[in-house]
Design an enzyme around this catalytic site. Structure first.
Site, mmCIF file in Angstrom:
data_model
loop_
_atom_site.group_PDB
_atom_site.id
_atom_site.type_symbol
_atom_site.label_atom_id
_atom_site.label_comp_id
_atom_site.label_asym_id
_atom_site.label_seq_id
_atom_site.Cartn_x
_atom_site.Cartn_y
_atom_site.Cartn_z
ATOM 1 N N ALA A 65 -12.699 -3.897 1.444
ATOM 2 C CA ALA A 65 -12.427 -2.461 1.441
ATOM 3 C C ALA A 65 -13.412 -1.804 2.402
ATOM 4 C CB ALA A 65 -12.610 -1.909 0.036
ATOM 5 N N GLY A 109 -11.997 -7.042 -0.906
ATOM 6 C CA GLY A 109 -10.583 -6.649 -0.949
ATOM 7 C C GLY A 109 -9.725 -7.489 -0.010
ATOM 8 N N GLU A 112 -8.936 -10.512 -1.924
ATOM 9 C CA GLU A 112 -7.993 -10.109 -2.981
ATOM 10 C C GLU A 112 -6.591 -9.903 -2.404
ATOM 11 O OE1 GLU A 112 -10.982 -7.051 -4.085
ATOM 12 O OE2 GLU A 112 -10.500 -7.621 -6.132
ATOM 13 N N GLU A 132 -18.867 -8.362 -3.317
ATOM 14 C CA GLU A 132 -19.093 -6.983 -3.791
ATOM 15 C C GLU A 132 -20.406 -6.841 -4.553
ATOM 16 O OE1 GLU A 132 -16.209 -8.684 -4.121
ATOM 17 O OE2 GLU A 132 -14.483 -7.356 -3.844
#
Ligand code: CO8
Length: 258
Positions: A65, A109, A112, A132
């Protein structure tokens, strides 16, 4: 539709979606995720598309992200916006098969997102991680759940708690990716797999995807019942008659999605 942060090409029944924020290693910001959701919905609706390939650049599938976009957000911002839940749902609700073609970094992300694809073909340069923890947070769009189902508790804990990266060889060994190929061959391999899928009856492809995904949502006996009912229902299709006739007549099947 013209996009700013992704490139979409449809050729020979395959939609190729390329994440395209090279200056930020394809970090997933709201524009990119919104465009990706739109492109996937369009591909799902487009009768010409029978399989989707999602890829990034040679250096990065996606490095997570967008930290710059995220850093000043508050709990209330995240909670009220339900941060990227809608975009994530758009990926997993895509009915057509999605192959993730991963080269370089697939982190946070990005990892993911790769795991939301139906299967991953990785280049030998791929690096997967859920780092993260280094930012004082944890995975937020399925990482703790999906990675654990792919590689088991011990490795998943290791990745989430230490933030270490997993290389392509370890990812294949652990069941995270289906194939590893030299970086130069990644797109040929992914597009070749997509072409193979595109040749099948799309009714059977959608049913196979639905049935495999049930394995993550239900008990074994319910999943097997679900599969059996889908299997039975495929005998209502012309494509089943064609597929089995073609086998007996020793010719290629001509599926018509009927
Ligand atoms: N967000 C924003 N910008 C990024 C990101 C990112 N995740 N990753 C890289 N960039 C930018 C860098 O800031 C840099 O930009 P600039 O030149 O303007 O400074 C550019 O991309 C190139 O990056 P580097 O110079 O750092 O390149 P290196 O080759 O030295 O390092 C790394 C590559 C190791 C990938 C490094 O960039 C890195 O560690 N990136 C961050 C990885 C990370 O922590 N990812 C997790 C993010 S948090 C997250 O994903 C939460 C998920 C939950 C919600 C998901 C919703 C989709």
């Amino acid at each position: 539709m013209a996009f700013e942060t992704i490139i979409v090409e449809v050729e020979d029944h395959v939609a190729l979606i390329k994440l395209n924020r090279p200056d930020a290693l394809n970090a997933l910001n709201s524009t990119l995720l919104g465009e990706l959701a739109t492109a996937l919905e369009e591909a799902d609706q487009n009768d010409k598309v029978r399989c989707i390939v999602l890829t990034g650049s040679e250096k990065a599938f996606a490095a997570g992200a967008d930290i710059k976009e995220m850093s000043e957000k508050t709990f209330v911002d995240m909670y009220l916006s339900n941060f990227f839940a809608k975009e994530g749902d758009a990926v997993v609700n895509t009915r057509k098969p999605i192959i993730g073609a991963v080269s370089g970094y697939a982190l946070g992300g990005g990892c993911e997102l790769a795991m939301m694809c139906d299967f991953i073909i990785a280049s030998d340069t791929a690096k997967f991680g859920q780092p993260e923890i280094n930012l004082g947070v944890i995975a937020g769009i399925g990482g703790t759940q999906r990675l654990t189902r792919f590689v088991g508790k011990s490795k998943s804990m290791d990745m989430h708690l230490t933030g270490r990266f997993m290389d392509a060889e370890e990812a294949e060994r652990s069941g995270l990716v289906s194939r590893v190929v030299p970086a130069k061959k990644l797109m040929d391999e992914a597009m070749g797999a997509a072409q193979k899928i595109a040749e099948k009856s799309i009714i059977a492809s959608l049913a196979a995807k639905e049935a495999v995904n049930r394995a993550y949502e239900t008990t074994l006996s319910e999943g097997i019942l679900y599969e059996r009912r889908l299997f039975h229902s495929l005998f209502a299709t012309e494509d089943q008659k064609e597929g089995m006739a073609a086998f007996q007549e020793k010719r290629e099947a001509q599926f018509r999605d009927k």
